[in-house]
Every structure is written in C-alpha cells, then in structure tokens.
Design an enzyme around this catalytic site. Structure first.
Site, PDB file in Angstrom:
ATOM      1  CE  LYS A 276      -4.231  -1.812   2.018  1.00 44.61           C
ATOM      2  NZ  LYS A 276      -5.261  -1.646   3.046  1.00 44.61           N
TER       3      LYS A 276
ATOM      4  CG  ASP B 135      -8.785   0.201   3.496  1.00 46.57           C
ATOM      5  OD1 ASP B 135      -9.560  -0.574   2.916  1.00 46.57           O
ATOM      6  OD2 ASP B 135      -7.552   0.043   3.530  1.00 46.57           O
TER       7      ASP B 135
ATOM      8  N   GLY C  91      -5.124   0.410  18.306  1.00 48.60           N
ATOM      9  CA  GLY C  91      -4.275   0.092  17.161  1.00 48.60           C
ATOM     10  C   GLY C  91      -3.867   1.369  16.455  1.00 48.60           C
TER      11      GLY C  91
HETATM   12  P1  NAP Z   1      -0.752  -3.335  10.858  1.00 47.39           P
HETATM   13  O1  NAP Z   1      -0.453  -2.096  10.077  1.00 47.39           O
HETATM   14  O2  NAP Z   1       0.251  -4.427  10.905  1.00 47.39           O
HETATM   15  O3  NAP Z   1      -1.085  -2.878  12.373  1.00 47.39           O
HETATM   16  C1  NAP Z   1      -1.345  -3.829  13.365  1.00 47.39           C
HETATM   17  C2  NAP Z   1      -1.786  -3.138  14.647  1.00 47.39           C
HETATM   18  O4  NAP Z   1      -2.112  -4.153  15.598  1.00 47.39           O
HETATM   19  C3  NAP Z   1      -0.707  -2.269  15.286  1.00 47.39           C
HETATM   20  O5  NAP Z   1      -1.315  -1.206  15.948  1.00 47.39           O
HETATM   21  C4  NAP Z   1      -0.076  -3.249  16.295  1.00 47.39           C
HETATM   22  O6  NAP Z   1       0.542  -2.597  17.386  1.00 47.39           O
HETATM   23  C5  NAP Z   1      -1.318  -3.973  16.780  1.00 47.39           C
HETATM   24  N1  NAP Z   1      -1.027  -5.296  17.324  1.00 47.39           N
HETATM   25  C6  NAP Z   1      -0.740  -6.439  16.651  1.00 47.39           C
HETATM   26  N2  NAP Z   1      -0.569  -7.458  17.493  1.00 47.39           N
HETATM   27  C7  NAP Z   1      -0.752  -6.964  18.750  1.00 47.39           C
HETATM   28  C8  NAP Z   1      -0.710  -7.525  20.044  1.00 47.39           C
HETATM   29  N3  NAP Z   1      -0.440  -8.835  20.230  1.00 47.39           N
HETATM   30  N4  NAP Z   1      -0.950  -6.736  21.096  1.00 47.39           N
HETATM   31  C9  NAP Z   1      -1.231  -5.429  20.922  1.00 47.39           C
HETATM   32  N5  NAP Z   1      -1.282  -4.818  19.717  1.00 47.39           N
HETATM   33  C10 NAP Z   1      -1.048  -5.591  18.642  1.00 47.39           C
HETATM   34  O7  NAP Z   1      -2.101  -4.026  10.349  1.00 47.39           O
HETATM   35  P2  NAP Z   1      -3.370  -3.306   9.689  1.00 47.39           P
HETATM   36  O8  NAP Z   1      -3.246  -3.335   8.227  1.00 47.39           O
HETATM   37  O9  NAP Z   1      -3.583  -2.004  10.369  1.00 47.39           O
HETATM   38  O10 NAP Z   1      -4.534  -4.347  10.058  1.00 47.39           O
HETATM   39  C11 NAP Z   1      -5.034  -4.477  11.387  1.00 47.39           C
HETATM   40  C12 NAP Z   1      -6.239  -5.407  11.384  1.00 47.39           C
HETATM   41  O11 NAP Z   1      -7.286  -4.817  10.643  1.00 47.39           O
HETATM   42  C13 NAP Z   1      -5.962  -6.763  10.719  1.00 47.39           C
HETATM   43  O12 NAP Z   1      -6.625  -7.758  11.462  1.00 47.39           O
HETATM   44  C14 NAP Z   1      -6.593  -6.634   9.360  1.00 47.39           C
HETATM   45  O13 NAP Z   1      -7.048  -7.881   8.854  1.00 47.39           O
HETATM   46  C15 NAP Z   1      -7.770  -5.739   9.685  1.00 47.39           C
HETATM   47  N6  NAP Z   1      -8.215  -4.983   8.515  1.00 47.39           N
HETATM   48  C16 NAP Z   1      -9.518  -5.070   8.190  1.00 47.39           C
HETATM   49  C17 NAP Z   1     -10.006  -4.351   7.107  1.00 47.39           C
HETATM   50  C18 NAP Z   1     -11.459  -4.457   6.770  1.00 47.39           C
HETATM   51  O14 NAP Z   1     -11.836  -4.073   5.664  1.00 47.39           O
HETATM   52  N7  NAP Z   1     -12.290  -4.930   7.679  1.00 47.39           N
HETATM   53  C19 NAP Z   1      -9.136  -3.535   6.355  1.00 47.39           C
HETATM   54  C20 NAP Z   1      -7.804  -3.478   6.720  1.00 47.39           C
HETATM   55  C21 NAP Z   1      -7.354  -4.207   7.805  1.00 47.39           C
HETATM   56  P3  NAP Z   1       2.060  -2.028  17.277  1.00 47.39           P
HETATM   57  O15 NAP Z   1       1.955  -0.722  16.532  1.00 47.39           O
HETATM   58  O16 NAP Z   1       2.484  -1.871  18.672  1.00 47.39           O
HETATM   59  O17 NAP Z   1       2.832  -3.062  16.504  1.00 47.39           O
END
Ligand code: NAP
Length: 287
Positions: free
Chosen positions: A70, A107, A131
């Site tokens: 992205k 998004d 997050g």
């Molecule tokens: P990302 O950029 O990798 O960010 C992940 C986030 O989760 C960060 O804030 C991270 O914290 C936190 N995190 C991960 N594991 C953790 C843990 N064990 N304890 C505490 N915090 C934790 O991922 P993303 O793209 O934002 O996606 C996040 C979620 O949203 C995913 O599950 C994805 O599938 C979902 N999503 C859904 C849609 C939809 O259309 N519904 C669209 C996009 C994403 P740190 O910053 O401290 O690492």
C-alpha cells in the site's frame, strides 16, 4: 462470458490467494451485468512499481492493493486523491483514459459507510481506536473528516499512537484503555483475534468488562466474522459492527471508481459470507 473485450481488475498483495476480494467483486460485476472480471496477482514484496508498469502495459483497468504494497504504490502512482495523499497509502488504483495511474484510499470511508449501514453516524461521537497501523490510520482520518468529536488512540507502541492520532488534528489524542469509559464507539483496529476461534477469551484486545450496553463496538477483524470481542459486546448489550462491512464498503467505493457505477453492497456481502462459509466447511483450509 469472458471475451477479448472483457475489462480486467485485480488485487495485488503477498500473500494474496486467501483474499475475499475476487468473490466480492466478481459477484457484483455479474449482478450489474458488467463485462468485467477480477482476479488476484501475487506480487512479491518490493515489486509494486513493476506491477504498476504491468498494469499500464496490459491495460488492467483497476487494482486493489493490499499488504505489503500500500505505501509503495502511493509513492509510485502518478496522482493521489487527497485522502491517500494525506495517509501516504493507496488501496485502489485506476488506469485513467490518459494513461496515468490514480491512487485512492477507500478503507476509511468504507469503515464509515459500514457504521452508517448499522444505523450509526460518527458525527459528534467520542471514539477510542485501539491500534495504530494502516487500518487504524485510515479509520482515524475518516472519523475526523466525518465529524467525530474526540478520537483517542490506544496502541502497544506509543510512538505509533502519536503519529496516528495526529491525523485527526485537534480531535486526536493518545490515551489508554481507561478512555473507554467516556467513549461512544470502540474500534479494534489491531490484528488481535484474527484467525482465532471466536470463543477464545485470550484473543481480546482489552478487558470486555469495560463494555457497556450504550457502547458501539466495531472489530476490523473479519476472520472469524464473529470475533470474541463482538460476541462479548453482544452479550453485554452493546451494538456490534463486524469488519466485513468495512471490507464490503471499501470495495463498493473501488468499483465506483473503476466503472462509474455503484454496485449493490448486499450482493457483495452475500458473496463474502458465502466464501467464508465455504472455506470454513469441514476439510477446507481456513482463510
Ligand atoms: P498493521 O499495520 O500491521 O497494524 C497492526 C496493529 O495491531 C498495530 O497497531 C499493532 O501494534 C497492533 N497489534 C498487533 N498485534 C498486537 C498484540 N499482540 N498486542 C497489541 N497490539 C497488537 O495491520 P493493519 O493493516 O492495520 O490491520 C489491522 C487489522 O485490521 C488486521 O486484522 C486486518 O485484517 C484488519 N483490517 C480489516 C479491514 C477491513 O476491511 N475490515 C481492512 C484493513 C485491515 P504495534 O503498533 O504496537 O505493533
């Protein structure tokens, strides 16, 4: 039937074979009677720029962009819409008639549309977003643009929380789980709960005892569809908004950008649910 004049759209990502987007988009193209087809291309990390050159060479009309491309795509397209320019991230590319590639980020607006579909408008809401990754940043930006009153970001890594909160300007703050007490809407934008058995209590981003019946609880995780967090929210009488709504509505906006026509979100949602159920059937690999 696919012919020589069929227009092509696709998702690029890595890994990408698990993506629900082909099921969602192809169902809507068929329902709209559009001569379009949508597939998925595995593009290795670091190859986004090459993939965009391929898009132009093959005349691929539209791309969805998922992890890990992205940010690279935002740096490589010819034009960015204001949202993707501010977030420096792109989830949608349009091949324009003049040959230029235009990048968009749907998004956040997809998230707001899913809230509205659930009968809730973010205007004047106090929100806690847990997050600070890419999904959280899109949601924070869209909530601020749509009039949320106060957006508190809670994240494991505090420095990322500050960067994400800044997207909401004076409405954005870094906070803690204690801020849930004063919130209207709680959004789980972490990956906690993803791929987990929805009943597993340790797959929760915070103590669900903090959820009150007046809360709206949204989980961006959509596999499983009913996460442990959403199940707890329902048990406690809160409104639960699942992550499939955001996925569907960001796809609605993508198709509008590619084809100029608004697809039916209900068709897209049914296709996604059908695909999730098919994969969950005994003997199948999970998402
Ligand atoms: P990302 O950029 O990798 O960010 C992940 C986030 O989760 C960060 O804030 C991270 O914290 C936190 N995190 C991960 N594991 C953790 C843990 N064990 N304890 C505490 N915090 C934790 O991922 P993303 O793209 O934002 O996606 C996040 C979620 O949203 C995913 O599950 C994805 O599938 C979902 N999503 C859904 C849609 C939809 O259309 N519904 C669209 C996009 C994403 P740190 O910053 O401290 O690492």
């Amino acid at each position: 039937m696919i012919s020589g004049s069929t227009r092509v759209a696709a998702v690029i990502g890595s890994p990408v074979t698990h993506s629900l987007s082909p099921a969602i988009h192809n169902a809507a193209f068929a329902a709209s009677g559009l001569d379009w087809v949508y597939t998925a291309f595995e593009v290795v990390p670091g190859a986004a720029r090459v993939a965009l050159a391929g898009m132009r060479a093959f005349g691929i009309a539209g791309l969805s962009v998922t992890m890990p491309h992205k940010d690279d795509v935002a740096a490589a397209v010819d034009v960015l819409d204001p949202v993707s320019a501010s977030l420096r991230t792109v989830n949608t590319v349009v091949l324009q008639p003049d040959g230029r590639l235009a990048g968009y980020s749907t998004d956040g607006d997809g998230f707001v549309a899913s809230l509205r579909e659930a009968g809730r408008d973010p205007a004047a809401m106090r929100v806690v977003v847990i997050g600070a990754g890419g999904a959280a940043r899109s949601v924070i930006d869209a909530l601020a643009r749509n009039g949320a009153d106060r957006i508190t970001v809670v994240n494991r890594s505090p420095e990322r929380a500050g960067t994400a909160a800044a997207l909401a300007g004076h409405r954005g703050h870094v906070g803690s789980i204690d801020d849930i007490a004063a919130a209207d809407l709680i959004v789980n934008a972490t990956s906690i709960g993803m791929g987990a058995d929805g009943s597993a209590p340790h797959h929760l981003p915070f103590d669900v005892e903090l959820i009150e019946a007046r809360h709206i609880v949204s989980d961006l995780v959509y596999h499983p569809l009913e996460t442990a967090l959403l199940a707890a929210a329902r048990r406690r009488g809160a409104v639960a908004v699942d992550g499939l709504g955001m996925l569907v509505h960001q796809a609605v906006l993508q198709q509008e950008l590619w084809t100029g026509r608004r697809p039916d979100p209900a068709v897209m949602r049914a296709a996604a649910e059908h695909e999730l159920a098919r994969r969950a059937a005994p003997g199948r690999n999970a998402v």
